[in-house]
Design a protein around this motif. Structure first.
Motif, PDB file in Angstrom:
ATOM      1  N   GLU A  47      -4.135  -5.189  -5.055  1.00  0.00           N
ATOM      2  CA  GLU A  47      -3.166  -5.994  -4.523  1.00  0.00           C
ATOM      3  C   GLU A  47      -3.348  -7.527  -4.736  1.00  0.00           C
ATOM      4  OE1 GLU A  47      -3.463  -5.336  -0.310  1.00  0.00           O
ATOM      5  OE2 GLU A  47      -2.393  -3.518  -0.347  1.00  0.00           O
TER       6      GLU A  47
ATOM      7  N   GLN B 160      -8.113  -0.977  -3.013  1.00  0.00           N
ATOM      8  CA  GLN B 160      -6.872  -1.340  -2.711  1.00  0.00           C
ATOM      9  C   GLN B 160      -6.779  -2.747  -2.730  1.00  0.00           C
ATOM     10  OE1 GLN B 160      -4.317   0.887  -2.531  1.00  0.00           O
ATOM     11  NE2 GLN B 160      -2.800  -0.944  -1.913  1.00  0.00           N
TER      12      GLN B 160
ATOM     13  N   ARG C  19       4.874   3.756  -4.253  1.00  0.00           N
ATOM     14  CA  ARG C  19       4.548   4.972  -4.763  1.00  0.00           C
ATOM     15  C   ARG C  19       5.496   5.072  -6.139  1.00  0.00           C
ATOM     16  NH1 ARG C  19       3.369   8.530  -7.725  1.00  0.00           N
ATOM     17  NH2 ARG C  19       2.769  10.965  -7.276  1.00  0.00           N
TER      18      ARG C  19
ATOM     19  N   ASN D  39      -1.267   3.847  -4.495  1.00  0.00           N
ATOM     20  CA  ASN D  39      -1.109   3.287  -3.003  1.00  0.00           C
ATOM     21  C   ASN D  39      -2.683   3.654  -2.332  1.00  0.00           C
ATOM     22  OD1 ASN D  39      -1.021   6.153  -1.669  1.00  0.00           O
ATOM     23  ND2 ASN D  39       1.141   5.859  -2.183  1.00  0.00           N
ATOM     24  N   GLU D  40      -2.788   3.320  -1.131  1.00  0.00           N
ATOM     25  CA  GLU D  40      -4.031   3.301  -0.537  1.00  0.00           C
ATOM     26  C   GLU D  40      -4.337   4.859  -0.274  1.00  0.00           C
ATOM     27  OE1 GLU D  40      -6.621   0.899   3.002  1.00  0.00           O
ATOM     28  OE2 GLU D  40      -4.542   0.684   3.040  1.00  0.00           O
TER      29      GLU D  40
ATOM     30  N   SER E 240       0.788  -1.109  -0.001  1.00  0.00           N
ATOM     31  CA  SER E 240       0.109   0.137   0.015  1.00  0.00           C
ATOM     32  C   SER E 240       0.976   1.093  -0.084  1.00  0.00           C
ATOM     33  CB  SER E 240      -0.943  -0.085   1.191  1.00  0.00           C
ATOM     34  OG  SER E 240      -0.222   0.189   2.429  1.00  0.00           O
ATOM     35  N   VAL E 241       2.124   0.973   0.298  1.00  0.00           N
ATOM     36  CA  VAL E 241       2.976   2.462   0.251  1.00  0.00           C
ATOM     37  C   VAL E 241       3.790   2.506  -0.905  1.00  0.00           C
ATOM     38  CG1 VAL E 241       3.090   2.172   2.968  1.00  0.00           C
ATOM     39  CG2 VAL E 241       4.828   1.072   1.794  1.00  0.00           C
TER      40      VAL E 241
END
Length: 375
Positions: A106, A102, A45, A50-51, A42-43
Motif C-alpha cells: 500500500e 500488505q 481484486r 489483497n490482504e 486491501s479489498v
C-alpha cells in the motif's frame, strides 16, 4: 477503468479526481495536499493482491506448497506469487509476513512517484552521456548492467529511459536529448488499438490461404503476383506484375499517383487484354492501394488474394523482380518521369533475360510457348 469513468461513478469533476489521486502543490491562497490513499485498498481484486490473498500465501508457504500450487489456488499467475515474495518478504530474515507485506504494497502504490533516474544523479549522468554519444536506450541499459553488475541502483530498463524522455514535465533528462534517438521524435507516437483501426479495404479480403492449390505449385499459368515500387518521398510509383509459372513481367504505368482508384484503373487497363487462361488470379499484399480490389475483380473477372501481414515471401517472385527493377528505377528517384514506352522497354529486357529457375529459358520464350500451345 479510466480516470474519467471513475470520476463519473464517484460524481466528481475530472480535475478534482486528479487532485485526489496526485495531490497538489501549495499556492499563494491554498495549502498543498498529499495524494488520498483509499481505505479499501486491501479489498482490491484483479491487478493487485489483497490482504486475504497474502494470508493464503503465507499459510501455504509454511506448509511447503510450491509457487505453482499457490498460484493455482488463488487463480493468479506463478510470476505474480514469485514477485510478491521477492518484493515484500522481510529484507533480513526473508520471512513472509502477510500484514507487513500488505502495508509495504500500500505504501508503494500511491502515485506520482519520484522516478529512479531523477532520484539518482549518477545514473542520470551516465544516461545523459550515453545519449550524447547517440547510444540507443537499450545499448545504455546493457552497458549499465555490465559496468555496474553489483549496483542494482544503476540498473534500469530501456522503457524507463523512453518514458523519461517522452513524458512532459519530468525534467529528469534534458529534452533536447530526445533528438539523439534514431527516430528523432521528442514525443511517443500513439498507436491505435486493433479494434480501433479503420479497415483498409472497401470489401472483405480473400486471403492467400484460399487461393487455388494449382497456383502454389506453379504448374498452371495465369496466376499473377503484384505490388508497387515507390519513388522519392512516396509521391510516385510503378506497378509490377509477375506471372508465377513463367516469371513474365508487366509494368503498370501510374503517372497520376497511387490512390486506389488510379491503381484500379491501371490494373484493369493492363490485365484486361490477357487471354482467359493467363488471367486466373492476382495475389497482392495488404496495401491500401488495393482498397477497390472488388471493382477490379468485377471488371476483369480476376479474383484478388491477399498475403498475410508482414509476409513478403508469399509473393516471392514479385519481390525478386522488384529487386531487379531497382537497377532501372533506383530508390529515392522520381518514378513519374518514366513514360509508358520506357516501362515497356524495361519489361522487354527483363522478359528476355535467361532465368536459372526456368532452365535458362527466358520468360518471353515460356510465355510464347504457352500461347502457341493454347492456339
Amino acid at each position: 477503468m479510466s480516470s474519467r469513468e471513475a470520476c463519473g461513478i464517484v460524481g466528481i469533476n475530472v480535475r478534482t479526481g486528479k487532485r485526489w489521486r496526485n495531490g497538489r502543490n501549495p499556492t499563494g491562497s491554498e495549502a498543498g495536499a498529499s495524494p488520498i490513499i483509499s481505505a479499501a485498498l486491501s479489498v482490491v481484486r484483479g491487478r493487485f493482491l489483497n490482504e486475504d490473498e497474502r494470508v493464503v500465501i503465507a499459510d501455504r508457504r509454511r506448509t511447503g506448497a510450491t509457487l505453482q500450487q499457490i498460484a493455482a489456488e488463488l487463480g493468479r499467475d506463478r510470476s505474480t506469487i514469485s514477485r510478491e515474495l521477492r518484493r515484500n518478504a522481510h529484507h533480513i530474515s526473508g520471512d513472509y509476513r502477510p500484514h507487513a507485506a500488505q502495508r509495504l504494497a500500500e505504501a508503494r502504490r500511491p502515485r506520482p512517484k519520484t522516478g529512479k533516474i531523477a532520484a539518482n544523479p549518477a545514473l542520470r549522468q551516465v544516461i545523459q552521456d550515453g545519449l550524447d554519444l547517440r547510444w540507443s536506450p537499450e545499448q545504455i541499459v546493457r552497458r549499465l548492467r555490465r559496468d555496474f553488475p553489483d549496483r542494482p541502483e544503476m540498473h534500469v530498463v530501456h522503457e524507463t529511459i523512453y518514458q523519461t524522455l517522452y513524458l512532459q514535465g519530468r525534467g529528469e533528462l534534458r529534452r533536447e536529448l530526445a533528438q539523439a534517438l534514431r527516430t528523432g521524435r521528442a514525443i511517443r507516437r500513439p498507436r491505435r488499438q486493433v479494434q480501433q483501426r479503420l479497415p483498409r479495404m472497401a470489401t472483405p479480403m480473400v486471403m492467400i490461404s484460399e487461393r487455388p492449390a494449382e497456383a502454389d505449385d506453379r504448374a498452371v499459368p495465369g496466376h499473377w503476383e503484384g505490388d508497387l515500387i515507390i519513388g522519392k518521398d512516396g509521391k510516385s510509383a510503378i506497378g509490377t506484375l509477375v506471372e508465377r509459372a513463367t516469371r513474365y513481367v508487366m509494368l503498370v504505368h501510374l503517372p497520376n499517383g497511387r490512390t486506389s482508384d488510379v491503381v484500379r484503373d491501371a490494373l484493369i487497363d493492363t490485365m484486361s487484354g490477357l487471354p482467359t487462361h493467363l488471367a486466373r488470379s492476382l495475389t497482392w499484399d495488404q496495401g491500401s492501394e488495393m482498397h477497390r480490389h472488388h471493382e477490379f475483380s468485377l471488371a476483369t473477372d480476376i479474383p484478388v488474394y491477399f498475403c498475410d501481414p508482414h509476409s513478403p515471401w508469399q509473393r516471392g517472385s514479385n519481390e525478386n523482380t522488384n529487386g531487379l527493377l531497382r537497377q532501372y528505377f533506383p530508390k529515392g528517384t522520381n518514378l513519374a518521369v518514366h513514360n509508358r514506352e520506357h516501362l515497356d522497354a524495361v519489361a522487354v529486357q527483363l522478359n528476355g533475360r535467361p532465368r536459372k529457375t526456368l532452365g535458362w529459358d527466358t520468360p518471353a520464350e515460356r510465355l510464347t510457348k504457352l500461347l502457341t500451345e493454347a492456339s
